[in-house]
Design a protein around this motif. Structure first.
Motif, PDB file in Angstrom:
ATOM      1  N   GLU A 257       0.821  -1.206   0.000  1.00  0.00           N
ATOM      2  CA  GLU A 257       0.000   0.000   0.000  1.00  0.00           C
ATOM      3  C   GLU A 257       0.857   1.260   0.000  1.00  0.00           C
ATOM      4  OE1 GLU A 257      -3.206   0.446  -0.577  1.00  0.00           O
ATOM      5  OE2 GLU A 257      -3.154  -1.711  -0.972  1.00  0.00           O
ATOM      6  N   LYS A 258       2.094   1.136   0.479  1.00  0.00           N
ATOM      7  CA  LYS A 258       3.003   2.283   0.462  1.00  0.00           C
ATOM      8  C   LYS A 258       3.603   2.516  -0.928  1.00  0.00           C
ATOM      9  CE  LYS A 258       4.782   0.972   5.034  1.00  0.00           C
ATOM     10  NZ  LYS A 258       6.021   0.539   5.711  1.00  0.00           N
ATOM     11  N   ALA A 259       3.528   1.477  -1.794  1.00  0.00           N
ATOM     12  CA  ALA A 259       4.227   1.524  -3.082  1.00  0.00           C
ATOM     13  C   ALA A 259       3.619   2.561  -4.008  1.00  0.00           C
ATOM     14  CB  ALA A 259       4.206   0.146  -3.734  1.00  0.00           C
ATOM     15  N   ASP A 260       4.423   2.990  -4.973  1.00  0.00           N
ATOM     16  CA  ASP A 260       4.005   3.959  -5.966  1.00  0.00           C
ATOM     17  C   ASP A 260       2.806   3.429  -6.760  1.00  0.00           C
ATOM     18  OD1 ASP A 260       4.998   6.524  -7.504  1.00  0.00           O
ATOM     19  OD2 ASP A 260       4.516   5.040  -9.042  1.00  0.00           O
ATOM     20  N   SER A 261       1.977   4.329  -7.242  1.00  0.00           N
ATOM     21  CA  SER A 261       0.749   3.923  -7.946  1.00  0.00           C
ATOM     22  C   SER A 261       1.033   3.201  -9.256  1.00  0.00           C
ATOM     23  CB  SER A 261      -0.126   5.153  -8.213  1.00  0.00           C
ATOM     24  OG  SER A 261       0.588   6.109  -8.992  1.00  0.00           O
ATOM     25  N   ASN A 262       2.240   3.375  -9.830  1.00  0.00           N
ATOM     26  CA  ASN A 262       2.577   2.691 -11.080  1.00  0.00           C
ATOM     27  C   ASN A 262       2.820   1.195 -10.886  1.00  0.00           C
ATOM     28  OD1 ASN A 262       2.493   4.835 -12.956  1.00  0.00           O
ATOM     29  ND2 ASN A 262       4.445   5.598 -12.171  1.00  0.00           N
ATOM     30  N   VAL A 263       3.150   0.794  -9.665  1.00  0.00           N
ATOM     31  CA  VAL A 263       3.411  -0.625  -9.384  1.00  0.00           C
ATOM     32  C   VAL A 263       2.117  -1.417  -9.543  1.00  0.00           C
ATOM     33  CG1 VAL A 263       4.117  -2.271  -7.611  1.00  0.00           C
ATOM     34  CG2 VAL A 263       5.325  -0.091  -7.838  1.00  0.00           C
ATOM     35  N   LYS A 264       2.206  -2.564 -10.237  1.00  0.00           N
ATOM     36  CA  LYS A 264       1.018  -3.395 -10.492  1.00  0.00           C
ATOM     37  C   LYS A 264       0.791  -4.310  -9.286  1.00  0.00           C
ATOM     38  CE  LYS A 264       1.653  -1.398 -14.388  1.00  0.00           C
ATOM     39  NZ  LYS A 264       1.089  -0.085 -14.586  1.00  0.00           N
ATOM     40  N   LYS A 265      -0.019  -3.822  -8.375  1.00  0.00           N
ATOM     41  CA  LYS A 265      -0.158  -4.486  -7.076  1.00  0.00           C
ATOM     42  C   LYS A 265      -0.844  -5.843  -7.188  1.00  0.00           C
ATOM     43  CE  LYS A 265       0.039  -0.022  -4.801  1.00  0.00           C
ATOM     44  NZ  LYS A 265      -0.614   1.021  -4.025  1.00  0.00           N
ATOM     45  N   GLU A 266      -1.786  -5.967  -8.119  1.00  0.00           N
ATOM     46  CA  GLU A 266      -2.446  -7.262  -8.297  1.00  0.00           C
ATOM     47  C   GLU A 266      -1.461  -8.310  -8.803  1.00  0.00           C
ATOM     48  OE1 GLU A 266      -5.384  -8.361  -7.321  1.00  0.00           O
ATOM     49  OE2 GLU A 266      -5.534  -6.384  -6.375  1.00  0.00           O
ATOM     50  N   SER A 267      -0.530  -7.901  -9.639  1.00  0.00           N
ATOM     51  CA  SER A 267       0.492  -8.834 -10.136  1.00  0.00           C
ATOM     52  C   SER A 267       1.420  -9.263  -9.007  1.00  0.00           C
ATOM     53  CB  SER A 267       1.293  -8.185 -11.268  1.00  0.00           C
ATOM     54  OG  SER A 267       0.456  -7.911 -12.366  1.00  0.00           O
ATOM     55  N   LEU A 268       1.725  -8.332  -8.096  1.00  0.00           N
ATOM     56  CA  LEU A 268       2.532  -8.691  -6.923  1.00  0.00           C
ATOM     57  C   LEU A 268       1.771  -9.652  -6.019  1.00  0.00           C
ATOM     58  CD1 LEU A 268       4.219  -5.289  -5.985  1.00  0.00           C
ATOM     59  CD2 LEU A 268       5.382  -7.374  -6.707  1.00  0.00           C
ATOM     60  N   ARG A 269       0.499  -9.405  -5.856  1.00  0.00           N
ATOM     61  CA  ARG A 269      -0.311 -10.322  -5.037  1.00  0.00           C
ATOM     62  C   ARG A 269      -0.330 -11.714  -5.659  1.00  0.00           C
ATOM     63  NH1 ARG A 269      -3.664  -5.440  -4.558  1.00  0.00           N
ATOM     64  NH2 ARG A 269      -3.552  -4.727  -2.371  1.00  0.00           N
ATOM     65  N   ALA A 270      -0.305 -11.764  -6.987  1.00  0.00           N
ATOM     66  CA  ALA A 270      -0.363 -13.051  -7.687  1.00  0.00           C
ATOM     67  C   ALA A 270       0.896 -13.885  -7.482  1.00  0.00           C
ATOM     68  CB  ALA A 270      -0.595 -12.823  -9.178  1.00  0.00           C
ATOM     69  N   ILE A 271       2.015 -13.233  -7.134  1.00  0.00           N
ATOM     70  CA  ILE A 271       3.257 -13.986  -6.904  1.00  0.00           C
ATOM     71  C   ILE A 271       3.650 -13.977  -5.426  1.00  0.00           C
ATOM     72  CG2 ILE A 271       4.088 -13.493  -9.240  1.00  0.00           C
ATOM     73  CD1 ILE A 271       6.062 -11.481  -7.986  1.00  0.00           C
ATOM     74  N   PHE A 272       2.686 -13.708  -4.569  1.00  0.00           N
ATOM     75  CA  PHE A 272       2.944 -13.600  -3.124  1.00  0.00           C
ATOM     76  C   PHE A 272       3.675 -14.821  -2.584  1.00  0.00           C
ATOM     77  CE2 PHE A 272       1.382 -14.650   1.198  1.00  0.00           C
ATOM     78  CZ  PHE A 272       1.945 -13.593   1.898  1.00  0.00           C
ATOM     79  N   VAL A 273       3.320 -16.012  -3.074  1.00  0.00           N
ATOM     80  CA  VAL A 273       3.917 -17.249  -2.563  1.00  0.00           C
ATOM     81  C   VAL A 273       5.423 -17.300  -2.805  1.00  0.00           C
ATOM     82  CG1 VAL A 273       3.530 -18.555  -4.706  1.00  0.00           C
ATOM     83  CG2 VAL A 273       3.640 -19.760  -2.535  1.00  0.00           C
ATOM     84  N   CYS A 274       5.910 -16.547  -3.796  1.00  0.00           N
ATOM     85  CA  CYS A 274       7.339 -16.571  -4.140  1.00  0.00           C
ATOM     86  C   CYS A 274       8.139 -15.452  -3.477  1.00  0.00           C
ATOM     87  CB  CYS A 274       7.516 -16.442  -5.651  1.00  0.00           C
ATOM     88  SG  CYS A 274       7.132 -17.916  -6.552  1.00  0.00           S
TER      89      CYS A 274
END
Length: 751
Positions: A257-274
């Motif tokens: 939530e602190k990350a810049d708005s350009n970061v694709k947060k859903e894509s990060l959530r998709a690789i959370f396990v890694c």
């Protein structure tokens, strides 16, 4: 405390100071430790260890214990030994930290500590220290007096001073990152705690990575088990607990939530396990992603990349950059990433690991940046993330890391729009300016990406046209496709694209054009399609004359795709080669001439045949018409004559003959005899030319030894035991000596 505010004030690597922002239950852990300490007798002297790996949260836990101490009214001193690079300064820093902590607790004004150091020539070091508090003064003496044999007397003074000012409190001294200090300083401080400042009413709390500290102790002392050494000094130790999945998810959400708005947060959530389950590493990775977006990733449109795929590659680059570089260089691993959905998981001979797992393990063990299990986890997730239709080839995702200046679709569209407003000749001028500007900035991949995107867009247009049902709707699509072809024709007129040892229009760009053209060459459902196909063939024929200097890599693309693993693609490309025959013939003629030129270069044929290459194998080891024709044969005979006066030419003929003999007779131990090579060797006029150049000047004895063994094999297995077809001059046997009989009478004899 507001999380974002704390992050801005203290930086991305800052440990939490107070429990309000705690997501990993570190505050509960810290409070439990404090209560255990607080429940002991006030006279107890103790050293507490907070154990955990780098970045796991030791400092945060220590801050929370410090918070508990202050809430309970205890004086607190904080000391970071890693800031010091020699013993004297480290000890001064320790005394200063204790002095400062006591002064703050007593609410005294903190001034600048003044110290003067002098070294007595005789033996010991003498330090005159002026401190704010009397405790600081006596502790300074305590640290330094052992050198003067007054340890016990000084300890007594320190204890008296502490008892007098502490009343019912204790002095808590926090020593963080001791494992990051210089090896000598780490060892000295542990001994200091154990033998000198082991005082009642003092609690030392040390943050340590035990693996690192133990190794330093072992290297310093020669003790085999450094952890046992630590146990003698540290009374109690507490290992940081692993966060629960729920806590870790909460921490992760708080950070992104602190990350810049350009970061694709859903894509990060998709690789959370890694993602790394280490607070500091996770923060670093998220800031790394954020930095890349701010520097160049923001140029790419949301739909231009598969962000999940890119983030996994970036994660591997963040944790194991050399490993990733090796992966991107291994063709079969790249192929596995592109095709595994169809190829399946083929087991290796041992039946345990798949082929990709075995290769990956070898790479990760060799580079030793991350554990093989960790690398495999990320790689496996990358395989799973790659969908049937990637928005870019996987190789292009690797390229984004190597060349951040790659042209994006947005930039491509802007350049194309500028070209649309120009006349044909001015289009060429605008493209020339774009190429020159990119060359000046060392951004040639931008130009290559532009050329590839022309055909990517063409493919998209043709897909769109195929689904159109009304003719009127085809007209704008047709016009756009023709405009793209105009840009392509204008591009290949620019000579700068094809010059230099690393030309901009290289085999990779050609491959993208060639595959796309081959895929659609049969699609001729309307007159407009027929017109487009005709223009495309004109383009390829015009391109062939420009690519003569690159004949070998370009023909390699054509030959390799004729043997593609995908049967549909293979058939498409084979049929397309018939359409493209004139252009291919022109390239093959150029390659034949270039091969002949190699006979004049030092080691020319050796270098040419050092790696297996389909065009070279086809030209040199079978009767390919482009190389085995009257014109080339005449030039070959002329070269053979020149070998008498040019030793480089003779050496290249020797290299060619050795390789030719090997392909015909020695390879049978691994593969069936090459019928094409055998047939070539039976052409007596061709063999005579080669052999005359080999034997035109006397050879070294070692060269004769190796050639004689091959010669006799060829005579037996290819030339029907007719030795006259490979006759040798008299000096041959004179130099060979008595080895002739050994070779001749024993077919298995090896030099």
């Amino acid at each position: 405390m507001d999380t974002k505010k704390q992050s801005k004030e203290t930086g991305i690597d800052a440990a939490l100071e107070t429990p309000e922002c705690d997501s990993l239950d570190r505050a509960v852990f810290a409070e439990r430790i404090f209560k255990i300490i607080d429940g002991t007798s006030q006279d107890t002297k103790m050293t507490i260890g907070i154990y955990g790996a780098w970045g796991s949260g030791k400092t945060t836990v220590m801050n929370f214990i410090k918070y508990c101490c202050k809430e309970a009214g205890h004086p607190v001193a904080v000391y970071n030994p890693w800031q010091f690079h020699n013993r004297e300064n480290a000890w001064k820093g320790f005394v200063s930290s204790v002095d400062k902590g006591i002064a703050q607790w007593q609410e005294k004004k903190i001034g600048t500590l003044k110290r003067q150091d002098a070294v007595k020539k005789a033996s010991a070091k003498v330090r005159e220290v002026t401190e704010i508090t009397t405790v600081g003064k006596v502790i300074g003496d305590l640290v330094l007096k052992p050198l003067e044999g007054l340890l016990e007397q000084t300890k007594h003074k320190v204890q008296e001073e502490l008892d007098k000012i502490l009343d019912d409190k204790r002095l808590f001294v926090f020593i963080d990152d001791l494992d990051r200090a210089e090896p000598d300083i780490l060892y000295d401080h542990l001994m200091l705690l154990n033998e000198i400042v082991d005082l009642n009413r003092c609690v030392y709390i040390i943050g340590l990575d035990t693996e690192v500290a133990s190794q330093i102790i072992e290297n310093k002392t020669g003790i085999k088990e450094g952890k046992k050494f630590l146990e003698k000094i540290i009374n109690w130790h507490f290992n940081l607990p692993e966060p629960t999945d729920f806590d870790w998810q909460e921490f992760f959400e708080r950070e992104i939530e602190k990350a810049d708005s350009n970061v694709k947060k859903e894509s990060l959530r998709a690789i959370f396990v890694c993602l790394p389950r280490n607070p500091r590493k996770l923060k670093y990775f998220l800031r790394y992603i954020e930095g890349l977006h701010k520097s160049f990733l923001s140029r790419f449109g949301d739909d231009e990349l598969d962000w999940k795929v890119l983030y996994l590659i970036l994660l591997l680059n963040f944790e194991a950059p050399k490993t990733l570089k090796k992966i991107s260089a291994y063709k079969h691993l790249v192929s596995d990433l592109e095709t595994y959905l169809f190829a399946g998981e083929e087991k290796t001979a041992d039946g345990q690991l798949t082929a990709w797992q075995k290769t990956l393990r070898e790479i990760s063990e060799k580079e030793a940046e991350q554990t093989p299990e960790r690398v495999e986890l990320i790689y496996r997730e990358l395989r799973n993330a790659i969908e049937l239709e990637l928005k870019k080839e996987i190789k292009e995702y690797f390229l984004i890391l190597e060349n951040p200046e790659l042209l994006t679709w947005k930039e491509y569209a802007a350049l194309k729009q500028r070209l649309r407003l120009l006349e044909r000749e001015k289009i060429k001028n605008e493209l020339t300016n774009f190429i020159n500007d990119s060359n000046n900035k060392k951004h040639i991949e931008r130009v290559r990406e532009f050329l590839k995107k022309l055909f990517e867009e063409r493919h998209n247009l043709l897909m769109l046209e195929r689904d159109v049902e009304i003719d009127e709707e085809r007209t704008p699509i047709f016009d756009e496709a023709m405009f793209l072809l105009d840009i392509c024709f204008a591009s290949i007129e620019i000579e700068g694209l094809f010059q230099g040892n690393n030309p901009i229009f290289n085999d990779k760009v050609f491959e993208s054009w060639y595959k796309s053209l081959a895929k659609w060459f049969k699609y001729k459902s309307t007159p407009q399609d027929e017109l487009i196909r005709g223009r495309e063939i004109e383009l390829l024929n015009a391109l062939a004359s420009k690519l003569k200097r690159q004949a070998l890599p370009i023909l390699s693309v054509i030959y390799n795709h004729s043997h593609a693993s995908d049967p549909d693609l293979r058939n498409e490309l084979r049929e397309f080669r018939q359409i493209y025959k004139d252009a291919q013939d022109e390239l093959e003629t150029a390659l034949a001439e270039q091969i002949l030129d190699k006979f004049r270069e030092p080691e020319g044929i050796v270098i040419l045949t050092s790696k297996y290459n389909k065009p070279i194998a086809s030209f040199l080891f079978s009767e390919h018409p482009a190389f085995h024709n009257e014109k080339i044969f005449c030039r070959l005979k002329k070269l053979a004559c020149e070998a008498k006066s040019d030793i480089r030419i003779q050496k290249n003929f020797i290299a060619y003959v050795k390789k030719l003999f090997y392909e015909a007779v020695d390879k049978k131990e691994l593969f069936p005899i090459s019928e094409a090579t055998v047939k070539l060797l039976k052409k007596q006029d061709f063999l005579d030319v080669l052999w005359s150049a080999v034997t035109v000047n006397p050879l070294t004895r070692l060269t004769i030894y190796s050639l004689e063994e091959q010669r006799q094999k060829v005579i037996r297995e290819v030339l029907d035991n007719d030795e006259t077809r490979l006759s040798v001059p008299s000096w041959w046997f004179e130099l060979l000596g008595d080895w002739k009989d050994k070779i001749g009478h024993n077919p298995q004899f090896k030099i």
